[in-house]
Enzyme design. Structure first.
Site: not given
Ligand code: LLP
Length: 463
Positions: A322-323, A364, A360, A391-392
């Site tokens: 994804g990222r 994090y 983020r 406000c934080e």
């Molecule tokens: N597949 C599964 C089953 C997942 O749980 C995730 C992410 C992905 C793929 C995609 O991961 P990526 O390639 O995007 O890292 N909100 C957090 C990230 C949470 C990811 C949750 N699962 C952040 O902002 O870093």
């Protein structure tokens, strides 16, 4: 060494003690291609441009804050993943990073599949015309309604996350006269982040069925018996923002071990293995991510080697970045509202967004960089903290960075690498209006997700 803290929480981070910020870049006007979308540059007046359009013009037209998404870059990265894995593997873009109907269409056109993890994401995918058989449906607590909708739509796979869900999906599929293709998500005892992977305490989490104690084997045993299910493979996702492939190596070894046990016990070789997502990107110049072709080569080699050792035919591999696809393709454009020097500490630069458009940093302890975007400057660097208007006091967008000393209200500044998990995790805290996503390509810009309005907010408030 990256100073980034980690999505799993500070416990997993390699954070330097407070105050250990890196030195300012030699040229504050330079835009490191590692962290900026590919068509980003500066025009003759020094204004940052994306897709050939100056951000000053985009700000005028669409307002700030705004997420500016480089469509050409998104497509190139998606294509690079697709090409790297070739026809013998599948790439599922993880929609949780950022999903909109335009993105779904780009993915469809570039030949990628889509991972969704909620009814809302599924609805977005289907409404944009993604063929259902190219959708994977995830989640640790899918509702019966979501499952029914996914089965009816004919999604290519549902990733089963618990013993209850095995029965639930089988029952729903059977009652609809269908046989649903499923994968079983297991936890392999590896939790990988950034530069390290940890082989303890990993099963203490809500996702998946532990390999330990024979639980995953039992899940497969039960699923194979149910008429409503066609078990196509095993799924494993080990973490986020990973640069080091050794975590995948251990995961693949353990998944293949399970495939072998399944073959020995049931006489079936499951045809697929999904290694999840989690590949890292550069948030600052300190990060060194790998290219998709290196990742594809490494993962394919690992799985092939493990399967040869286990005398199994190599299963079809899938991955879920994804990222790594959307993260680097967008930046957030803000207008500076106030500049507040705190003697002996740092200068606080307040922008017109904040933790509502990028949670983020607060959540994090994530690292970002920032650049003056509406002009260049030869002024000396000053240490800044870019903060929002909420406000934080934890409302921080960029913890430590350098901007030119002549920074002033009205300047536009841009925070790169905000394509993933910023708009998708945006909130209405303090009744902020979530910013638009503006896609830019070849000198043309268009809104793909519009800015929220006060009417949008008040529509939900039924009085
Ligand atoms: N597949 C599964 C089953 C997942 O749980 C995730 C992410 C992905 C793929 C995609 O991961 P990526 O390639 O995007 O890292 N909100 C957090 C990230 C949470 C990811 C949750 N699962 C952040 O902002 O870093």
């Amino acid at each position: 060494m990256s100073r980034s803290a980690h999505p799993a929480g500070p416990r997993h981070a390699d954070v330097l003690p407070e105050g250990h910020y890196t030195a300012p870049a030699e040229d504050l006007n330079a835009l490191d291609p590692k962290v900026w979308a590919r068509t980003v540059g500066r025009d003759a007046d020094g204004v940052v441009t994306v897709g050939g359009i100056p951000v000053t013009q985009l700000a005028e037209e669409y307002g700030t804050p705004a997420y500016l998404l480089d469509e050409a870059d998104f497509r190139e990265r998606a294509r690079a993943w697709r090409t790297a894995f070739g026809d013998d593997a599948d790439v599922f873009y993880a929609g949780k990073a950022f999903l909109s109907r335009a993105v779904v269409r780009w993915l469809d056109e570039e030949g990628l599949n889509l991972d969704v993890c909620s009814g809302g994401e599924l609805a977005t995918a289907l409404s944009a015309g993604m063929p259902a058989e190219r959708i994977a449906f995830h989640g640790n607590n899918k509702s019966p309604e979501e499952i029914e909708r996914a089965v009816r739509a004919g999604v290519g796979r549902i990733v089963l996350d618990s013993f209850q869900e095995i029965v639930r999906v089988a029952h729903i599929a059977q009652s609809l006269g269908k046989r649903q293709r499923v994968q079983i998500r297991i936890t392999v005892g590896v939790e990988a982040h950034t530069h390290e992977f940890i082989a303890t305490a990993h099963e203490d989490q809500k996702f998946g069925i532990p390999l330990a104690g024979g639980q995953a084997a039992e899940a497969v045993r039960r699923a194979l018996k149910l008429d409503g299910l066609e078990v196509i493979g095993i799924h494993s996702h080990i973490g986020s923002q990973i640069f080091d492939m050794s975590g995948f190596e251990v995961a693949a070894h353990r998944v293949v071990g399970l495939l072998k046990d399944i073959r020995d016990e049931h006489g079936v070789e499951l045809p697929e293995i999904d290694l999840g997502g989690g590949l890292g990107i550069a948030y600052t110049s300190d990060d060194d991510p790998r290219e998709p072709h290196e990742i594809a080569k490494a993962l394919t080699e690992i799985v092939t080697r493990e399967c040869e050792a286990a005398r199994l035919a190599t299963p079809r591999i899938s991955v879920e970045p994804g990222r790594a696809i959307v993260g680097p393709t967008a930046f957030t454009l803000y207008e500076v509202g106030t500049v507040k020097p705190l003697e002996g500490l740092r200068t606080y630069v307040s922008v017109d967004g904040g933790m509502s458009d990028n949670i983020r940093t607060a959540l994090y302890d994530a690292e970002y960089s920032v650049a003056l975007a509406s002009r260049t400057s030869d002024a000396e660097p000053m240490l800044v903290r870019v903060v929002g208007k909420h406000c934080e006091s934890g409302d921080i967008v960029v913890k430590d960075a350098f901007l030119p000393e002549d920074l002033a209200p009205g300047d536009l500044i841009a925070v790169p690498a905000t394509g993933a998990y910023c708009r998708s995790m945006a909130s209405n805290y303090n009744h902020a209006l979530r910013p638009p996503v503006v896609a830019v390509r070849d000198g043309a810009a268009r809104v793909v997700v519009r800015r929220e309005t006060e009417e949008d907010l008040l529509r939900l408030d039924v009085g």
